[in-house]
Motif scaffolding. Structure first.
Motif, PDB file in Angstrom:
ATOM      1  N   THR A 154       0.786  -1.218   0.101  1.00  0.00           N
ATOM      2  CA  THR A 154       0.022   0.208  -0.066  1.00  0.00           C
ATOM      3  C   THR A 154       0.679   1.391  -0.046  1.00  0.00           C
ATOM      4  OG1 THR A 154      -1.583  -1.332   1.287  1.00  0.00           O
ATOM      5  CG2 THR A 154      -2.107   1.030   1.152  1.00  0.00           C
ATOM      6  N   PHE A 155       1.827   1.168   0.879  1.00  0.00           N
ATOM      7  CA  PHE A 155       2.748   2.411   1.071  1.00  0.00           C
ATOM      8  C   PHE A 155       3.943   2.299   0.369  1.00  0.00           C
ATOM      9  CE2 PHE A 155       0.450   2.218   5.225  1.00  0.00           C
ATOM     10  CZ  PHE A 155      -0.335   3.021   4.898  1.00  0.00           C
ATOM     11  N   GLY A 156       4.226   1.180  -0.468  1.00  0.00           N
ATOM     12  CA  GLY A 156       5.268   1.086  -1.445  1.00  0.00           C
ATOM     13  C   GLY A 156       6.736   1.196  -0.706  1.00  0.00           C
ATOM     14  N   PHE A 157       6.838   0.969   0.302  1.00  0.00           N
ATOM     15  CA  PHE A 157       8.153   0.893   1.053  1.00  0.00           C
ATOM     16  C   PHE A 157       9.046  -0.235   0.824  1.00  0.00           C
ATOM     17  CE2 PHE A 157       6.183   3.901   3.944  1.00  0.00           C
ATOM     18  CZ  PHE A 157       7.077   4.814   3.792  1.00  0.00           C
ATOM     19  N   GLY A 158      10.245  -0.151   0.572  1.00  0.00           N
ATOM     20  CA  GLY A 158      11.322  -1.431   0.449  1.00  0.00           C
ATOM     21  C   GLY A 158      11.396  -2.550   1.599  1.00  0.00           C
ATOM     22  N   ALA A 159      12.157  -3.238   1.426  1.00  0.00           N
ATOM     23  CA  ALA A 159      12.239  -4.442   2.335  1.00  0.00           C
ATOM     24  C   ALA A 159      12.970  -3.629   3.627  1.00  0.00           C
ATOM     25  CB  ALA A 159      13.087  -5.517   2.086  1.00  0.00           C
ATOM     26  N   LEU A 160      13.713  -2.784   3.528  1.00  0.00           N
ATOM     27  CA  LEU A 160      14.453  -2.206   4.884  1.00  0.00           C
ATOM     28  C   LEU A 160      13.451  -1.501   5.782  1.00  0.00           C
ATOM     29  CD1 LEU A 160      17.295  -2.711   4.600  1.00  0.00           C
ATOM     30  CD2 LEU A 160      17.709  -0.093   4.147  1.00  0.00           C
ATOM     31  N   VAL A 161      12.289  -1.074   5.231  1.00  0.00           N
ATOM     32  CA  VAL A 161      11.102  -0.408   6.247  1.00  0.00           C
ATOM     33  C   VAL A 161      10.225  -1.541   6.344  1.00  0.00           C
ATOM     34  CG1 VAL A 161       9.430   1.079   6.336  1.00  0.00           C
ATOM     35  CG2 VAL A 161      11.567   1.729   4.956  1.00  0.00           C
ATOM     36  N   TRP A 162       9.702  -2.277   5.504  1.00  0.00           N
ATOM     37  CA  TRP A 162       8.594  -3.096   5.678  1.00  0.00           C
ATOM     38  C   TRP A 162       8.843  -4.232   6.594  1.00  0.00           C
ATOM     39  CZ3 TRP A 162       8.194  -8.268   4.821  1.00  0.00           C
ATOM     40  CH2 TRP A 162       8.768  -8.990   3.873  1.00  0.00           C
ATOM     41  N   LEU A 163      10.271  -4.801   6.591  1.00  0.00           N
ATOM     42  CA  LEU A 163      10.486  -6.114   7.288  1.00  0.00           C
ATOM     43  C   LEU A 163      10.588  -5.705   8.971  1.00  0.00           C
ATOM     44  CD1 LEU A 163      11.093  -8.978   6.763  1.00  0.00           C
ATOM     45  CD2 LEU A 163      13.683  -8.467   6.898  1.00  0.00           C
ATOM     46  N   PRO A 164      11.268  -4.524   9.190  1.00  0.00           N
ATOM     47  CA  PRO A 164      11.171  -4.416  10.635  1.00  0.00           C
ATOM     48  C   PRO A 164       9.798  -3.882  11.118  1.00  0.00           C
ATOM     49  CG  PRO A 164      12.981  -3.003   9.537  1.00  0.00           C
ATOM     50  CD  PRO A 164      12.084  -3.653   8.591  1.00  0.00           C
ATOM     51  N   ALA A 165       9.003  -3.116  10.283  1.00  0.00           N
ATOM     52  CA  ALA A 165       7.896  -2.867  10.569  1.00  0.00           C
ATOM     53  C   ALA A 165       6.860  -4.060  10.680  1.00  0.00           C
ATOM     54  CB  ALA A 165       7.039  -1.873   9.619  1.00  0.00           C
ATOM     55  N   ALA A 166       6.991  -4.910   9.861  1.00  0.00           N
ATOM     56  CA  ALA A 166       6.143  -6.328  10.132  1.00  0.00           C
ATOM     57  C   ALA A 166       6.525  -6.865  11.411  1.00  0.00           C
ATOM     58  CB  ALA A 166       6.163  -7.033   8.650  1.00  0.00           C
ATOM     59  N   LEU A 167       7.666  -7.190  11.562  1.00  0.00           N
ATOM     60  CA  LEU A 167       8.395  -7.882  12.556  1.00  0.00           C
ATOM     61  C   LEU A 167       7.638  -7.126  13.986  1.00  0.00           C
ATOM     62  CD1 LEU A 167      11.956  -8.732  11.800  1.00  0.00           C
ATOM     63  CD2 LEU A 167      10.016 -10.438  12.487  1.00  0.00           C
ATOM     64  N   LEU A 168       7.814  -5.962  14.036  1.00  0.00           N
ATOM     65  CA  LEU A 168       7.324  -5.038  15.406  1.00  0.00           C
ATOM     66  C   LEU A 168       5.888  -5.675  15.219  1.00  0.00           C
ATOM     67  CD1 LEU A 168       9.147  -3.108  16.720  1.00  0.00           C
ATOM     68  CD2 LEU A 168       7.635  -1.328  15.880  1.00  0.00           C
ATOM     69  N   VAL A 169       5.005  -5.266  14.399  1.00  0.00           N
ATOM     70  CA  VAL A 169       3.660  -5.594  14.366  1.00  0.00           C
ATOM     71  C   VAL A 169       3.412  -7.029  14.978  1.00  0.00           C
ATOM     72  CG1 VAL A 169       1.385  -5.557  13.375  1.00  0.00           C
ATOM     73  CG2 VAL A 169       2.967  -3.827  13.075  1.00  0.00           C
ATOM     74  N   GLY A 170       4.167  -8.001  14.264  1.00  0.00           N
ATOM     75  CA  GLY A 170       3.870  -9.270  14.666  1.00  0.00           C
ATOM     76  C   GLY A 170       4.181  -9.819  15.954  1.00  0.00           C
ATOM     77  N   ALA A 171       5.328  -8.943  16.573  1.00  0.00           N
ATOM     78  CA  ALA A 171       5.761  -9.255  17.850  1.00  0.00           C
ATOM     79  C   ALA A 171       4.792  -8.691  18.719  1.00  0.00           C
ATOM     80  CB  ALA A 171       6.970  -8.565  18.199  1.00  0.00           C
ATOM     81  N   GLY A 172       4.204  -7.492  18.562  1.00  0.00           N
ATOM     82  CA  GLY A 172       3.011  -6.738  19.216  1.00  0.00           C
ATOM     83  C   GLY A 172       1.928  -7.725  19.422  1.00  0.00           C
TER      84      GLY A 172
END
Ligand SMILES: Nc1ncnc2c1ncn2[C@@H]1O[C@H](COP(=O)(O)OP(=O)(O)O)[C@@H](O)[C@H]1O
Ligand SMILES: [Mg+2]
Lengths: 524, 307
Positions: A112-130
């Motif tokens: 949706t926001f078009g970020f690269g792996a450098l952004v989405w991976l940490p974000a996804a990990l963070l949300v998943g961990a949350g």
């Protein structure tokens, strides 16, 4: 306040709570049903109901479900109703919710926001961990409802705001497929409903051990419902397409039933062409290969289980049968084409087809018969031996009858496979895909007459000619119509499909009835 | 002294009939076997006599030199702690051990004046004359009638095949008579006479076991071997089986393995006590064994001190 008053209050509230949970599941199932209907073309994703597009409607449903599930958790957490939650939802829900939210966050941030792996991976990990943390640390009533409800809510809002709506499409980069709402909306709905119903099921029985049991039951029941409806829809789809051509020109008159699609072959002079030769071909093909394969396979199974010593030899045979069972049918077909056809009159023939399908049937019947014979209790063999009865007689009159239901199960499964087989037929059996009625194989040719020359009788039971000529079969006809586009309209193909389905089902029915007969003989 | 040598010693003593009394081996009381404890005198002919029967399962020596005479038309009980070889011995008597690949039987078993382990023994005939009833009831999944006539039919003594029925020379009447006679002998007739064509698996455990006895009787045996026939049954079914066994002893020779000493005391005429390792320690009148056994170990076993 008196104790009695207290208890009544709690009781009535808790049943309201249960009703709430049940209605959440109910709304969920409704959404589930609509989603499946959309998936199978029974309704369109942009069709409007009561002024809302289907995707919006599903949005309303999932939003309600999500809100409800979160509410159930909150109400229990603040102690408004008395429940028995554990200290934590547990590791398995935590992992599942973590994975779910990891995917959600990853997709949203990257696509949706078009970020690269450098952004989405940490974000996804963070949300998943949350999400996993929410499942682990708070009490079970929050831990098992909040991540589930929030997911359903998110899905609902996305549908409601038309972020994913009828006109949406998604072509991921580096991936050639395009996802359309027709697939994505039902998929997300089904997923959200499954997750939310799981949570609602837990809430229904006040969390804790009883709640988990209900939650799991909910999940399994929805799953079974889904699979069953896929099956029903599949059959309904075939029936709805095929019923028209099947009954074209059908009439019941004074001269009996006239059913051209089933009774006719293909001829220019026919009003309605039919599949009679193919039905007869498939029938003799299946009957012939069963007659050929079953005695061989059962005999081999008896030898392997009752006579042969367990050892290298039986292991090799087992390996070989398992290997044969997993051999692709086209390989059998090729063998028949290169080996059988030249030896059986040098042309494609029904007999070659029977042999090839028989070879295909042998391994499965052998495997299941071996299992069935092995499962016959040794006590029967001991009892028989102690009466002085020989091994062969014991096998004949005790072991094989007791194994019969298992043997038939193998035959049923095997017939299911070979009746729809196309590739080998294509190579070894078929001539014209649409023969005329006269070309239907007339295998039974029972005649008896006296002649003037030796041996003075002329008896026949089976027609050589029918066996040695090519024949058509239902799956082969289908292949010819649909893939190769030969000869007939698509409607004719759907009619053939329906007939094939019915023929296979009637073979099943015969198999199941005879299995029931043998079972009954053993138990009753 | 190692265990093997002590066993060898024991055997040697038993064979020479040497009487050395109790000795202490490494602090543990080891009683010697005495030949006269297993010699049992009785009037009349033995139905079966065994001579130095030894059974090995691979390297496992499961039975040591069993020599006993089993009197006709009586009940002989085999008792002993589990694993001492009672079932193995019983299976020697109708050569059911042949069916166990690992089992190797040596010695002689004389039945009707012939050694059944001789070459050329007709196993069909042998097992028709020496029937067996197993520990858990094992009727065939067939009708009650077919269970009973199974043996005679397979032996060709009764012919009710379709062909013979078509030709009008079938033995249906004989079959009916046989079924009734055997069921009556097994005290089951009154309970099942109205449902002879129902599946035998529908009977209760006790009824199934009596059916198995009836089935064994159908081949007209002289000897019935029973391996703990009541161990899977409730007390009422057990007592019915026990009554039945006592009745059968009038016409048949019954050899019964049991783990229940009360049962052995109630129904048997003579008792053979096997002890761990596959040794026959004492064989005598049941009263004698239970009231005044010679062997200290047998007394300990019977009074429940071990086993
Ligand atoms: N089929 C068999 N294969 C190998 N060993 C066996 C087998 N049957 C019995 N045995 C061994 O022989 C011994 C005697 O067994 P069994 O005759 O069944 O004793 P019991 O009937 O007195 O309990 C045991 O040590 C047992 O392990
Ligand atoms: Mg035993």
């Amino acid at each position: 306040m008196s104790d009695a008053y207290d208890r009544n209050l709690v009781e009535s509230e808790s049943s309201t709570y249960q009703r709430l949970a049940a209605s959440i599941v109910g709304v969920g199932i409704l959404a589930f049903a609509f989603a499946l209907a959309a998936l199978f073309d029974l309704t369109a994703i942009d069709a409007t109901f009561v002024g809302l597009s289907l995707s919006n409607l599903l949005g309303v449903g999932t939003t309600l479900v999500g809100l409800g599930v979160v509410g159930l958790g909150a109400v229990s957490y603040v102690g408004y109703v008395e429940t028995t939650p554990d200290r934590s939802a547990g590791l398995v829900p935590a992992v599942l919710f973590g994975l779910l939210w990891f995917c959600v966050a990853g997709l949203v941030v990257s696509q949706t926001f078009g970020f690269g792996a450098l952004v989405w991976l940490p974000a996804a990990l963070l949300v998943g961990a949350g999400a996993a943390g929410v499942a682990i640390f708070p009490r079970e009533d929050i831990g098992s409802t909040l991540p589930a409800g929030a997911f359903a809510l998110l899905v609902g809002l996305v549908f409601l705001t038309n972020v994913i709506g009828p006109d949406w499409a998604w072509s991921p980069t580096d991936f050639s497929a395009t996802f359309t709402p027709k697939i994505v909306v039902p998929f997300l709905t089904v997923l959200a409903v499954l997750v939310a119903s799981w949570a609602a099921g837990k809430a229904y029985d006040d969390f804790g051990a009883r709640g988990r049991q209900t939650g799991a039951y909910m999940l399994i029941a929805l799953n079974a419902l889904g699979i069953l409806s896929v099956l029903v829809i599949l059959v309904a789809f075939v029936v709805s397409k095929g019923i028209g051509p099947l009954f074209e020109g059908f009439s019941v008159g004074a001269s009996g039933i006239d059913w051209p699609f089933v009774q006719n072959g293909n001829q220019l002079t026919n009003d309605v062409n039919g599949v009679f030769p193919a039905i007869v071909g498939t029938f003799w093909l299946v009957v012939g290969s069963v007659i050929m394969a079953v005695p061989l396979a059962v005999g081999a199974a008896v030898f392997l289980t009752e006579y042969a010593e367990e050892g290298r030899f039986t292991q090799v045979v087992e390996l070989a049968t398992n290997g044969l069972w997993s051999t692709p049918s086209i390989v059998f077909g090729l063998f028949g084409y290169a080996f059988l056809v030249p030896r059986l009159g040098n042309s494609t023939s029904l007999l070659s087809g029977i042999f090839v399908l028989g070879f295909m049937l042998i391994p499965l019947v052998l495997i299941t018969s071996r299992e069935a014979i092995n499962a016959v209790p040794d006590e029967y063999r001991d009892a028989s031996a102690a009466l002085g009865v020989s091994q062969w007689q014991t096998i004949k009159s005790v072991v094989v009858p007791a194994a019969m239901p298992g043997v038939i199960t193998g035959v049923i499964l095997g017939v299911g496979r070979i009746a729809g087989e196309t590739a080998p037929i294509l190579l070894v059996m078929s001539g014209s895909p649409f023969p005329s009625k006269r070309q239907a194989p007339n295998v039974l040719d029972i005649s008896f007459s006296f002649t003037s020359s030796f041996p003075f009788v002329d008896a026949s039971l089976i027609s050589q000619e029918a066996l040695l000529n090519s024949a058509s079969a239902l799956p082969y006809q289908l292949y010819a119509i649909i893939t190769a586009g030969v000869g007939q309209s698509e409607a004719f193909g759907w009619g053939t499909t329906l007939v094939l389905l019915l023929v296979v089902l009637s073979f099943y029915a015969v198999g199941i009835a005879s299995r029931a007969y043998f079972r009954n003989k053993l138990r009753s | 002294m190692s265990e093997t040598t002590s066993k060898a010693q024991t055997q040697a003593d038993a064979q020479t009939g040497q009487q050395s009394g109790g000795t202490t081996v490494e602090g543990e009381t080891q009683e010697e076997l005495r030949e006269e404890w297993v010699q049992y005198e009785f009037d009349g002919q033995p139905a079966i006599s065994t001579r130095d029967v030894n059974v090995h399962y691979g390297d496992d020596h499961a039975l040591h030199d069993i020599s006993i005479d089993i009197p006709k038309n009586s009940v002989t009980a085999l008792i002993g702690p589990s694993g001492c070889g009672k079932s193995t011995f019983l299976r020697c008597l109708n050569r059911m051990n042949d069916r166990i690949k690992a089992a190797d039987v040596s010695g002689e078993v004389e039945f009707n004046g012939k050694n059944i382990y001789d070459k050329g023994t007709n196993l069909v005939e042998l097992r028709k004359r020496i029937g067996q009833v197993f520990q858990s009831p094992n009727p065939f999944p067939k009708s009650i009638r077919k269970n009973i006539s199974y043996g005679p039919r397979k032996h060709g003594d009764i012919d009710v095949s379709l062909l013979s029925r078509l030709l009008g020379r079938d033995d249906s009447d004989e079959e009916d008579e046989l079924v009734e006679r055997c069921l009556r002998q097994a005290a089951l007739w009154d309970e099942v006479k109205d449902r002879l064509d129902d599946n035998a698996l529908g009977l209760s455990g006790g009824q199934q076991q009596r059916l198995c006895i009836a089935r064994a009787l159908a081949t007209d045996p002289e000897v019935l071997l029973m391996d703990e026939p009541a161990s899977a049954l409730d007390p009422i079914a057990t007592s019915r089986i026990e009554d039945l066994i006592s009745d059968l002893a009038e016409d048949y020779t019954v050899v019964i393995v049991t783990h229940s000493m009360q049962q052995a005391a109630r129904i048997s005429d003579q008792t053979a006590v096997f002890l761990t390792g596959g040794y026959l320690v004492e064989y005598d009148d049941t009263d004698k064994i239970f009231e005044n056994p010679e062997s200290q170990r047998v007394e300990d076993y019977i009074t429940g001190k071990f086993g």
